[in-house]
Scaffold this motif. Sequence first.
Motif, PDB file in Angstrom:
ATOM      1  N   THR A  13      -6.143  -0.692 -12.556  1.00 18.09           N
ATOM      2  CA  THR A  13      -7.047   0.120 -13.376  1.00 18.09           C
ATOM      3  C   THR A  13      -8.096  -0.697 -14.119  1.00 18.09           C
ATOM      4  O   THR A  13      -8.815  -0.156 -14.951  1.00 18.09           O
ATOM      5  CB  THR A  13      -6.224   0.930 -14.395  1.00 18.09           C
ATOM      6  N   GLY A  60      -2.748  -2.077  -5.174  1.00 19.16           N
ATOM      7  CA  GLY A  60      -2.803  -0.653  -5.481  1.00 19.16           C
ATOM      8  C   GLY A  60      -2.386   0.096  -4.231  1.00 19.16           C
ATOM      9  O   GLY A  60      -3.164   0.253  -3.305  1.00 19.16           O
ATOM     10  N   LYS A  61      -1.114   0.524  -4.186  1.00 13.80           N
ATOM     11  CA  LYS A  61      -0.596   1.081  -2.939  1.00 13.80           C
ATOM     12  C   LYS A  61       0.064   2.435  -3.154  1.00 13.80           C
ATOM     13  O   LYS A  61       0.451   2.796  -4.269  1.00 13.80           O
ATOM     14  CB  LYS A  61       0.394   0.118  -2.291  1.00 13.80           C
ATOM     15  N   ASN A  89      -5.704   1.273  -3.919  1.00 14.07           N
ATOM     16  CA  ASN A  89      -6.084   2.185  -4.992  1.00 14.07           C
ATOM     17  C   ASN A  89      -6.441   1.344  -6.223  1.00 14.07           C
ATOM     18  O   ASN A  89      -5.575   0.948  -6.999  1.00 14.07           O
ATOM     19  CB  ASN A  89      -4.920   3.128  -5.307  1.00 14.07           C
ATOM     20  N   SER A  90      -7.723   1.040  -6.378  1.00 13.58           N
ATOM     21  CA  SER A  90      -8.161   0.148  -7.429  1.00 13.58           C
ATOM     22  C   SER A  90      -9.435   0.692  -8.077  1.00 13.58           C
ATOM     23  O   SER A  90     -10.234   1.362  -7.436  1.00 13.58           O
ATOM     24  CB  SER A  90      -8.407  -1.264  -6.879  1.00 13.58           C
ATOM     25  N   GLU A  91      -9.601   0.356  -9.356  1.00 16.82           N
ATOM     26  CA  GLU A  91     -10.684   0.939 -10.147  1.00 16.82           C
ATOM     27  C   GLU A  91     -12.061   0.356  -9.820  1.00 16.82           C
ATOM     28  O   GLU A  91     -12.877   0.957  -9.167  1.00 16.82           O
ATOM     29  CB  GLU A  91     -10.365   0.741 -11.641  1.00 16.82           C
ATOM     30  N   PHE A 103      -5.223   3.834   1.594  1.00  6.81           N
ATOM     31  CA  PHE A 103      -5.226   2.629   0.761  1.00  6.81           C
ATOM     32  C   PHE A 103      -4.978   1.368   1.588  1.00  6.81           C
ATOM     33  O   PHE A 103      -4.199   0.491   1.198  1.00  6.81           O
ATOM     34  CB  PHE A 103      -4.184   2.736  -0.364  1.00  6.81           C
ATOM     35  N   ILE A 116       1.918   6.485  -6.849  1.00  2.00           N
ATOM     36  CA  ILE A 116       0.784   5.593  -6.607  1.00  2.00           C
ATOM     37  C   ILE A 116       0.791   4.438  -7.609  1.00  2.00           C
ATOM     38  O   ILE A 116       0.904   4.645  -8.808  1.00  2.00           O
ATOM     39  CB  ILE A 116      -0.558   6.348  -6.714  1.00  2.00           C
ATOM     40  N   LYS A 117       0.678   3.230  -7.076  1.00  3.20           N
ATOM     41  CA  LYS A 117       0.443   2.064  -7.902  1.00  3.20           C
ATOM     42  C   LYS A 117      -1.054   1.784  -7.870  1.00  3.20           C
ATOM     43  O   LYS A 117      -1.669   1.810  -6.797  1.00  3.20           O
ATOM     44  CB  LYS A 117       1.214   0.854  -7.373  1.00  3.20           C
ATOM     45  N   ALA A 118      -1.640   1.515  -9.023  1.00  4.56           N
ATOM     46  CA  ALA A 118      -3.097   1.339  -9.057  1.00  4.56           C
ATOM     47  C   ALA A 118      -3.498   0.183  -9.964  1.00  4.56           C
ATOM     48  O   ALA A 118      -2.836  -0.095 -10.969  1.00  4.56           O
ATOM     49  CB  ALA A 118      -3.768   2.620  -9.530  1.00  4.56           C
ATOM     50  N   ASN A 172       1.434  -3.983  -7.961  1.00  2.50           N
ATOM     51  CA  ASN A 172       2.246  -3.122  -7.098  1.00  2.50           C
ATOM     52  C   ASN A 172       3.692  -2.975  -7.548  1.00  2.50           C
ATOM     53  O   ASN A 172       4.496  -2.327  -6.873  1.00  2.50           O
ATOM     54  CB  ASN A 172       2.209  -3.660  -5.661  1.00  2.50           C
TER      55      ASN A 172
END
Length: 248
Positions: free
Chosen positions: A216, A204-205, A243-245, A237, A212-214, A155
């Motif tokens: 991956t 992931g925010k 927000n994650s892969e 999120f 967007i922070k993710a 993040n």
Amino acid sequence: MKETKGITLIALIITIIVMLILVGVTVQVVINSNLIGTAKKAGDRTGEIKDKVSVKIAESQIDKYVDGTGITKEKLEETGESVEEIAAGTWYVNDGETGVTVYADGTIVNGKIEPWKGKDENGNYDVEIPVIKENGKVWEIYNAKQFKYFADVVNGEITDVTIAENATVYLMSDLDLGARAINGDWTSEESKTANADLNWTPIGKLLSGNEIKAFTGIFEGNNHVIRGAYVSIDGNFAGIFGNSETIQ
């Protein structure tokens, strides 16, 4: 799948014995050593403690119907083992060397699961650097403090450490993020106040301005459990992961 418990001391000793056999060396000295006995003894004691705790939990279920008490520290102390309350409704039943963590719902977990403490008196989060290998491509997380560190790196809260874009993160043990509902109600003002310092920011925010922070990479849970999560945010999120892969 990567798992610390996958290679036990006994498995290692068996591997050494096989190697000795292959080179024609006698294995009598290995068999007679204390290594196998020590590992077996520790496992037996954990199992013994777990069995005694299971009996007390069963008795507590009856007590709950009779007088509403349920599992208590006093009840667990009837096992004859040492009992440490490590969080609300959470106890470590042990003999000084090995033991189990017991939750108020009757869940028993081998070993001592340290609940996350959230923010300290100065408003700083309790974090610890995980085991990081292969230039950030492999991370191993053993406790909740390391899990928070991982979240902060993803993040952008921690910037002096980087995580590879295609990193694999392995969860190596059960985690407890520390939050507890008051009287079974997570939405009450009492619960919100009690868990305010434990409010978890999703990994992931969504930031202001739609940035967007993710995460991956791949998060490998290794069949472990994450308990005690409290997430109170508005918008998308919202969860332990945002927000994650790949989460598996």
